[in-house]
Design a protein around this motif. Sequence first.
Motif, PDB file in Angstrom:
ATOM      1  N   ILE A   1      39.964  39.590  36.565  1.00 32.87           N
ATOM      2  CA  ILE A   1      38.809  39.120  37.313  1.00 32.87           C
ATOM      3  C   ILE A   1      37.535  39.495  36.576  1.00 32.87           C
ATOM      4  O   ILE A   1      36.610  38.699  36.493  1.00 32.87           O
ATOM      5  CB  ILE A   1      38.818  39.678  38.749  1.00 32.87           C
ATOM      6  N   LYS A   2      37.505  40.694  36.044  1.00 31.77           N
ATOM      7  CA  LYS A   2      36.310  41.124  35.307  1.00 31.77           C
ATOM      8  C   LYS A   2      36.048  40.187  34.125  1.00 31.77           C
ATOM      9  O   LYS A   2      34.903  39.834  33.855  1.00 31.77           O
ATOM     10  CB  LYS A   2      36.484  42.560  34.821  1.00 31.77           C
ATOM     11  N   ASN A   3      37.098  39.772  33.456  1.00 35.39           N
ATOM     12  CA  ASN A   3      36.953  38.871  32.315  1.00 35.39           C
ATOM     13  C   ASN A   3      36.410  37.513  32.752  1.00 35.39           C
ATOM     14  O   ASN A   3      35.563  36.922  32.069  1.00 35.39           O
ATOM     15  CB  ASN A   3      38.297  38.715  31.601  1.00 35.39           C
ATOM     16  N   TYR A   4      36.884  36.982  33.873  1.00 38.17           N
ATOM     17  CA  TYR A   4      36.350  35.725  34.389  1.00 38.17           C
ATOM     18  C   TYR A   4      34.867  35.854  34.711  1.00 38.17           C
ATOM     19  O   TYR A   4      34.066  34.982  34.393  1.00 38.17           O
ATOM     20  CB  TYR A   4      37.094  35.291  35.652  1.00 38.17           C
ATOM     21  N   ILE A   5      34.504  36.937  35.375  1.00 40.31           N
ATOM     22  CA  ILE A   5      33.095  37.137  35.725  1.00 40.31           C
ATOM     23  C   ILE A   5      32.245  37.241  34.464  1.00 40.31           C
ATOM     24  O   ILE A   5      31.141  36.706  34.390  1.00 40.31           O
ATOM     25  CB  ILE A   5      32.929  38.386  36.614  1.00 40.31           C
ATOM     26  N   LYS A   6      32.771  37.917  33.463  1.00 34.71           N
ATOM     27  CA  LYS A   6      32.039  38.109  32.212  1.00 34.71           C
ATOM     28  C   LYS A   6      31.831  36.783  31.457  1.00 34.71           C
ATOM     29  O   LYS A   6      30.765  36.543  30.902  1.00 34.71           O
ATOM     30  CB  LYS A   6      32.798  39.099  31.337  1.00 34.71           C
ATOM     31  N   HIS A   7      32.857  35.933  31.464  1.00 33.98           N
ATOM     32  CA  HIS A   7      32.799  34.707  30.655  1.00 33.98           C
ATOM     33  C   HIS A   7      32.446  33.449  31.440  1.00 33.98           C
ATOM     34  O   HIS A   7      31.995  32.472  30.860  1.00 33.98           O
ATOM     35  CB  HIS A   7      34.132  34.504  29.933  1.00 33.98           C
ATOM     36  N   ILE A   8      32.659  33.441  32.730  1.00 31.11           N
ATOM     37  CA  ILE A   8      32.359  32.265  33.550  1.00 31.11           C
ATOM     38  C   ILE A   8      31.461  32.710  34.689  1.00 31.11           C
ATOM     39  O   ILE A   8      31.925  33.058  35.764  1.00 31.11           O
ATOM     40  CB  ILE A   8      33.642  31.619  34.111  1.00 31.11           C
ATOM     41  N   ASP A   9      30.193  32.710  34.465  1.00 35.51           N
ATOM     42  CA  ASP A   9      29.252  33.156  35.491  1.00 35.51           C
ATOM     43  C   ASP A   9      28.783  31.946  36.287  1.00 35.51           C
ATOM     44  O   ASP A   9      27.738  31.371  36.026  1.00 35.51           O
ATOM     45  CB  ASP A   9      28.068  33.874  34.842  1.00 35.51           C
ATOM     46  N   ASP A  10      29.586  31.566  37.284  1.00 33.46           N
ATOM     47  CA  ASP A  10      29.234  30.390  38.081  1.00 33.46           C
ATOM     48  C   ASP A  10      28.801  30.761  39.496  1.00 33.46           C
ATOM     49  O   ASP A  10      28.867  29.954  40.402  1.00 33.46           O
ATOM     50  CB  ASP A  10      30.384  29.395  38.111  1.00 33.46           C
ATOM     51  N   ASP A  11      28.361  32.002  39.675  1.00 35.76           N
ATOM     52  CA  ASP A  11      27.785  32.463  40.935  1.00 35.76           C
ATOM     53  C   ASP A  11      28.695  32.191  42.136  1.00 35.76           C
ATOM     54  O   ASP A  11      28.284  31.580  43.110  1.00 35.76           O
ATOM     55  CB  ASP A  11      26.414  31.826  41.139  1.00 35.76           C
ATOM     56  N   CYS A  12      29.944  32.627  42.033  1.00 38.10           N
ATOM     57  CA  CYS A  12      30.872  32.472  43.150  1.00 38.10           C
ATOM     58  C   CYS A  12      31.616  33.780  43.386  1.00 38.10           C
ATOM     59  O   CYS A  12      31.549  34.698  42.578  1.00 38.10           O
ATOM     60  CB  CYS A  12      31.862  31.348  42.873  1.00 38.10           C
ATOM     61  N   TYR A  13      32.302  33.840  44.513  1.00 35.37           N
ATOM     62  CA  TYR A  13      33.143  34.989  44.808  1.00 35.37           C
ATOM     63  C   TYR A  13      34.518  34.786  44.194  1.00 35.37           C
ATOM     64  O   TYR A  13      35.050  33.679  44.184  1.00 35.37           O
ATOM     65  CB  TYR A  13      33.301  35.177  46.315  1.00 35.37           C
ATOM     66  N   TYR A  14      35.085  35.860  43.715  1.00 33.51           N
ATOM     67  CA  TYR A  14      36.442  35.862  43.205  1.00 33.51           C
ATOM     68  C   TYR A  14      37.296  36.621  44.207  1.00 33.51           C
ATOM     69  O   TYR A  14      36.859  37.619  44.771  1.00 33.51           O
ATOM     70  CB  TYR A  14      36.504  36.526  41.833  1.00 33.51           C
ATOM     71  N   VAL A  15      38.506  36.154  44.421  1.00 38.26           N
ATOM     72  CA  VAL A  15      39.399  36.768  45.399  1.00 38.26           C
ATOM     73  C   VAL A  15      40.593  37.354  44.674  1.00 38.26           C
ATOM     74  O   VAL A  15      41.228  36.684  43.865  1.00 38.26           O
ATOM     75  CB  VAL A  15      39.870  35.736  46.440  1.00 38.26           C
ATOM     76  N   MET A  16      40.882  38.609  44.968  1.00 38.25           N
ATOM     77  CA  MET A  16      42.062  39.263  44.424  1.00 38.25           C
ATOM     78  C   MET A  16      42.956  39.640  45.598  1.00 38.25           C
ATOM     79  O   MET A  16      42.515  40.297  46.542  1.00 38.25           O
ATOM     80  CB  MET A  16      41.680  40.519  43.652  1.00 38.25           C
ATOM     81  N   ALA A  17      44.207  39.180  45.571  1.00 38.26           N
ATOM     82  CA  ALA A  17      45.156  39.480  46.639  1.00 38.26           C
ATOM     83  C   ALA A  17      46.214  40.446  46.117  1.00 38.26           C
ATOM     84  O   ALA A  17      46.769  40.240  45.043  1.00 38.26           O
ATOM     85  CB  ALA A  17      45.811  38.207  47.136  1.00 38.26           C
ATOM     86  N   VAL A  18      46.469  41.499  46.887  1.00 38.28           N
ATOM     87  CA  VAL A  18      47.450  42.518  46.508  1.00 38.28           C
ATOM     88  C   VAL A  18      48.402  42.726  47.687  1.00 38.28           C
ATOM     89  O   VAL A  18      47.961  43.021  48.793  1.00 38.28           O
ATOM     90  CB  VAL A  18      46.760  43.852  46.152  1.00 38.28           C
ATOM     91  N   ILE A  19      49.701  42.575  47.423  1.00 39.64           N
ATOM     92  CA  ILE A  19      50.719  42.854  48.431  1.00 39.64           C
ATOM     93  C   ILE A  19      51.565  44.006  47.911  1.00 39.64           C
ATOM     94  O   ILE A  19      52.180  43.896  46.853  1.00 39.64           O
ATOM     95  CB  ILE A  19      51.599  41.625  48.701  1.00 39.64           C
ATOM     96  N   GLN A  20      51.555  45.097  48.649  1.00 40.31           N
ATOM     97  CA  GLN A  20      52.343  46.269  48.260  1.00 40.31           C
ATOM     98  C   GLN A  20      53.471  46.443  49.271  1.00 40.31           C
ATOM     99  O   GLN A  20      53.215  46.499  50.465  1.00 40.31           O
ATOM    100  CB  GLN A  20      51.462  47.517  48.234  1.00 40.31           C
ATOM    101  N   GLU A  21      54.671  46.541  48.783  1.00 40.42           N
ATOM    102  CA  GLU A  21      55.820  46.665  49.671  1.00 40.42           C
ATOM    103  C   GLU A  21      56.191  48.119  49.931  1.00 40.42           C
ATOM    104  O   GLU A  21      57.308  48.416  50.332  1.00 40.42           O
ATOM    105  CB  GLU A  21      56.996  45.893  49.104  1.00 40.42           C
ATOM    106  N   THR A  22      55.257  49.001  49.705  1.00 42.35           N
ATOM    107  CA  THR A  22      55.443  50.421  49.987  1.00 42.35           C
ATOM    108  C   THR A  22      54.172  50.937  50.653  1.00 42.35           C
ATOM    109  O   THR A  22      53.138  50.278  50.658  1.00 42.35           O
ATOM    110  CB  THR A  22      55.691  51.236  48.703  1.00 42.35           C
ATOM    111  N   TYR A  23      54.242  52.152  51.175  1.00 41.21           N
ATOM    112  CA  TYR A  23      53.061  52.791  51.756  1.00 41.21           C
ATOM    113  C   TYR A  23      52.166  53.305  50.642  1.00 41.21           C
ATOM    114  O   TYR A  23      52.626  53.880  49.657  1.00 41.21           O
ATOM    115  CB  TYR A  23      53.497  53.951  52.654  1.00 41.21           C
TER     116      TYR A  23
END
Length: 65
Positions: free
Chosen positions: A1-23
């Motif tokens: 995501i950091k790389n996208y923000i660095k190279h494609i600055d199109d003034d939008c939100y980026y979404v990162m989804a994380v699913i953890q199957e443990t506590y």
Amino acid sequence: IKNYIKHIDDDCYYVMAVIQETYNPNPYWFDNRQANNWAKNRVVELVASYESEKCDYMIFDTKRY
């Protein structure tokens, strides 16, 4: 995501989804340094993880930086 923000600055939100199957007591991936710098006002994190070590049920949360 950091790389996208660095190279494609199109003034939008980026979404990162994380699913953890443990506590995980801290299921979020971004630390304070990232959240206060390059991710600030650019990233939304979607998190799913178990509520406790017993794995009773999953919690779902969002965090906007």
